[in-house]
Design a protein around this motif. Structure first.
Motif, PDB file in Angstrom:
ATOM      1  N   ALA A 196       0.712  -1.127   0.165  1.00  0.00           N
ATOM      2  CA  ALA A 196       0.120  -0.606  -0.134  1.00  0.00           C
ATOM      3  C   ALA A 196       0.568   1.433   0.483  1.00  0.00           C
ATOM      4  CB  ALA A 196      -1.064  -0.047   0.818  1.00  0.00           C
ATOM      5  N   TYR A 242       1.797   4.809   1.260  1.00  0.00           N
ATOM      6  CA  TYR A 242       1.824   6.001   2.317  1.00  0.00           C
ATOM      7  C   TYR A 242       2.908   7.214   1.958  1.00  0.00           C
ATOM      8  CZ  TYR A 242       0.338   1.626   5.421  1.00  0.00           C
ATOM      9  OH  TYR A 242       0.161   0.729   5.463  1.00  0.00           O
ATOM     10  N   ALA A 297       4.329   0.167   0.763  1.00  0.00           N
ATOM     11  CA  ALA A 297       5.205  -0.742   2.388  1.00  0.00           C
ATOM     12  C   ALA A 297       3.857  -1.119   2.608  1.00  0.00           C
ATOM     13  CB  ALA A 297       5.369   0.079   3.806  1.00  0.00           C
ATOM     14  N   ALA A 298       4.539  -3.044   2.994  1.00  0.00           N
ATOM     15  CA  ALA A 298       2.980  -4.412   3.175  1.00  0.00           C
ATOM     16  C   ALA A 298       1.883  -3.333   3.996  1.00  0.00           C
ATOM     17  CB  ALA A 298       4.548  -5.399   3.751  1.00  0.00           C
ATOM     18  N   ASP A 299       1.980  -3.417   5.427  1.00  0.00           N
ATOM     19  CA  ASP A 299       1.476  -2.423   5.912  1.00  0.00           C
ATOM     20  C   ASP A 299       1.792  -0.875   6.849  1.00  0.00           C
ATOM     21  OD1 ASP A 299       3.397  -3.548   8.009  1.00  0.00           O
ATOM     22  OD2 ASP A 299       2.586  -5.154   7.555  1.00  0.00           O
ATOM     23  N   LEU A 300       1.354  -0.834   7.759  1.00  0.00           N
ATOM     24  CA  LEU A 300       1.375   0.348   8.800  1.00  0.00           C
ATOM     25  C   LEU A 300       2.511   0.429   9.561  1.00  0.00           C
ATOM     26  CD1 LEU A 300       0.316   3.007   9.946  1.00  0.00           C
ATOM     27  CD2 LEU A 300      -0.955   1.741  11.493  1.00  0.00           C
ATOM     28  N   ASP A 301       2.345  -0.900   9.920  1.00  0.00           N
ATOM     29  CA  ASP A 301       4.225  -1.442  10.965  1.00  0.00           C
ATOM     30  C   ASP A 301       5.508  -1.341   9.830  1.00  0.00           C
ATOM     31  OD1 ASP A 301       3.126  -1.910  13.109  1.00  0.00           O
ATOM     32  OD2 ASP A 301       2.794  -4.031  12.391  1.00  0.00           O
ATOM     33  N   LEU A 318       5.806   2.157   9.930  1.00  0.00           N
ATOM     34  CA  LEU A 318       6.107   3.435  10.991  1.00  0.00           C
ATOM     35  C   LEU A 318       7.678   2.993  10.643  1.00  0.00           C
ATOM     36  CD1 LEU A 318       2.985   2.758  13.177  1.00  0.00           C
ATOM     37  CD2 LEU A 318       3.478   4.918  11.607  1.00  0.00           C
ATOM     38  N   PRO A 333      -2.154   6.991   5.120  1.00  0.00           N
ATOM     39  CA  PRO A 333      -1.943   6.065   3.852  1.00  0.00           C
ATOM     40  C   PRO A 333      -2.760   6.629   3.133  1.00  0.00           C
ATOM     41  CG  PRO A 333      -3.444   5.911   5.867  1.00  0.00           C
ATOM     42  CD  PRO A 333      -2.680   7.060   6.641  1.00  0.00           C
TER      43      PRO A 333
END
Lengths: 115, 463
Positions: free
Chosen positions: A2, A4, A84-88, A91, A108
């Motif tokens: 996704a 960001y 990035a794959a996810d929020l983690d 971040l 996002p």
């Protein structure tokens, strides 16, 4: 993956007062950041530094005014668009994004379902 | 953007769990594991038995059913709806078909089927707050596999307590998704309006979906911080419930019970995490004094005034052994140390005969592990017990000058007042009590401080 947007908010007066050495360090840090994005598993999509808010012009309807949309001590001074794959992961990348005179905000990118 | 989920608050599906009441006395030994074999399968069941079985299942298996349904649902919202649906279906069909041998397995299967049905019926629902679940996970289908869902519940806990969510949202989501509490119940516990709490929960769920907060147990290098966030949330639940009574006492007792249950769950799922053991011990040993914290009129009683014979000694013993296991292997963290301090208090024959020296030593370690002015202040109290009120007062003055942060904290002034009183400096003590009363927002504690102030005035002159 996704996307960001990492928005860099920093104190502009600190930059105005910065020595050439400090500028140099900042530029190098940003140079390294692109590599760090990849090392952390993300992908650099785009990124730019902005001219200071003294150069900003705000437009609301037909009304044009001098200055940024919101006056604040820490102003938007640049951004990175990353994947990035996810929020983690986003971040983890944001944590190493250079912002010595402030911090960053991670937003996002909104996805619209395909028809 | 329209709020397509605004009308889908799953509370409306809760008809079946209306009768679900939690009792404070269930806290200890409250096993969340799926018990099997106790119930016979038989055709038809008494509606009262069904209700009882469902209440028990709601209490014990809610998180299990929800966590097991998340993957099929692909969204926390839908998983929650399907879980509630399964309980409601049970309420209708168990009186006819009998109570299944494993209610949890039955509920999981039903909730999952429902999730899959919803997806089949309406493909657009796939876009509803989709959850970022990691692929390639095996699904527990048979009762024997239900125990494998432990890992799923861990994911649920870590997602609810993700640091990108505000603390208050972490707390609300934890109560909603892991305990199955309604928004109304959570709102009552935290003394906010139901619409406020509903908005908080909805916003958090949307962020989880839109920002792609992953549904997973964090990687090893992130684990200490992430686990700390989980433990902090559980501790907050506990202290909110444990604080001297304001609002609905039953709701608050329930929070204490829930916090301890979740603490047990985390320890069971992550048995090597010493801080998790420490937090559980801290909650258990603190709760052991619950019955004596206030008198018959609800007035606050000091540790020194509490009837130690009425403390729950089985709970104190449990905490003791938990602490021993948590102290093994390496430097203890803040929860283990706080538990050790609380346990020393709990095991002392009286306030005066407490091992104050050792308590001061533990506070030294705690202050190193968790530098905080509040810890420093509590240490000063322990020092005053070990070395006299003058030593305590000197430390307190040092702390005050080092950190102005504490000056708005009523407890600081109450401590200073008490030390001044012991030193016979009555006028200064009275001023400090007045400051404490002014800053204190809790009516029971304010009443206590006012009582102290009048006693000070009434007392004969020292010497």
């Amino acid at each position: 993956m996704a996307q960001y947007l990492i928005l860099i908010y920093e104190n502009e007066s600190d930059y105005a007062a910065a020595t050439p050495e400090v500028w140099n360090e900042v530029m190098q840090a940003h140079g390294r950041f692109a590599e760090q994005i990849t090392e952390l598993g993300g992908k650099f999509v785009a990124g730019n530094a902005l001219q200071p808010t003294t150069t900003a012009t705000t437009v609301r309807g037909d009304v044009v005014t001098d200055g940024p949309f919101v006056e604040s001590k820490e102003a938007l001074g640049g951004y990175y668009l990353i994947e990035a794959a996810d929020l983690d992961q986003a971040l983890a990348i944001a944590k190493v994004c250079p912002a010595r005179f402030g911090g960053v905000e991670v937003r996002p990118i909104m996805e619209f379902p395909a028809e | 953007m329209t709020d397509e989920n605004g009308g889908a608050d799953p509370d409306e599906f809760r008809g079946g769990s209306d009768g679900v009441r939690r009792r404070a006395d269930e806290v200890r030994g409250g096993s969340d594991g799926v018990r099997r074999g106790a119930d016979e399968v038989r055709a038809g069941a008494d509606p009262d038995d069904v209700r009882r079985a469902l209440n028990e299942a709601h209490r014990r298996d809610w998180a299990c059913v929800l966590a097991a349904t998340v993957r099929s649902a692909g969204s926390l919202d839908l998983a929650e709806e399907c879980t509630q649906d399964a309980f409601m279906t049970a309420l209708q069909t168990w009186p006819r078909d009998g109570i299944p041998r494993s209610p949890a397995a039955w509920l999981i299967t039903t909730a999952r089927r429902r999730a899959i049905d919803v997806h089949r019926r309406d493909q657009t629902l796939r876009a509803k707050l989709p959850l970022l679940v990691e692929p390639d996970e095996h699904m527990a289908e048979s009762p024997a596999e239900v125990s494998a869902i432990g890992d799923e519940r861990l994911r649920l806990i870590f997602t609810c307590c993700h640091p990108a969510l505000a603390r208050e949202a972490q707390v609300a989501l934890t109560l909603r998704l892991l305990c199955g509490l309604t928004t109304a119940e959570i709102a009552r516990a935290f003394l906010v309006g139901e619409p406020t709490m509903a908005a908080r929960v909805t916003r958090a769920k949307k962020k989880i979906a839109a920002a792609r907060i992953p549904y997973r147990v964090p990687a090893e290098q992130e684990l200490p911080d992430r686990l700390d966030a989980v433990l902090t949330v559980l501790h907050l639940l506990f202290t909110t419930g444990h604080a001297a009574p304001t609002g609905d006492a039953l709701v608050r007792d329930d929070l204490v019970v829930r916090a301890i249950e979740l603490g047990r769950l985390v320890v069971r799922l992550m048995p090597d995490e010493r801080e998790a053991i420490g937090l559980l011990a801290l909650m258990v040993v603190t709760d052991a004094r619950r019955a004596t914290r206030t008198d018959a009129e609800g007035a606050v009683l000091l540790l020194a005034e509490q009837d130690r014979g009425r403390w729950d000694h089985a709970a104190i013993a449990e905490a003791h052994s938990l602490i021993l296991s948590a102290l093994r292997g390496g430097r203890p963290g803040r929860f283990v140390l706080q538990a050790a301090i609380a346990a020393l208090h709990a095991e002392a024959p009286s306030y005066a005969d407490t091992d104050w020296r050792q308590i001061v030593g533990l506070y030294d370690l705690l202050l190193a592990a968790w530098p905080s002015p509040v810890v420093a202040m509590n240490r000063a109290v322990a020092v005053s017990m070990a070395d006299g009120p003058q030593a305590g007062l000197e430390l307190l003055t040092e702390i005050e000058s080092a950190s102005s942060q504490l000056l708005g904290y009523h407890y600081l002034h109450a401590v200073r007042a008490d030390l001044l009183r012991q030193l016979g400096r009555r006028d200064e003590a009275a001023t400090a009590y007045r400051q404490a009363i002014e800053l204190c927002s809790n009516s029971a504690e304010r009443q206590f401080l006012s009582g102290r102030l009048s006693a000070l005035r009434a007392a004969p002159d020292p010497k």
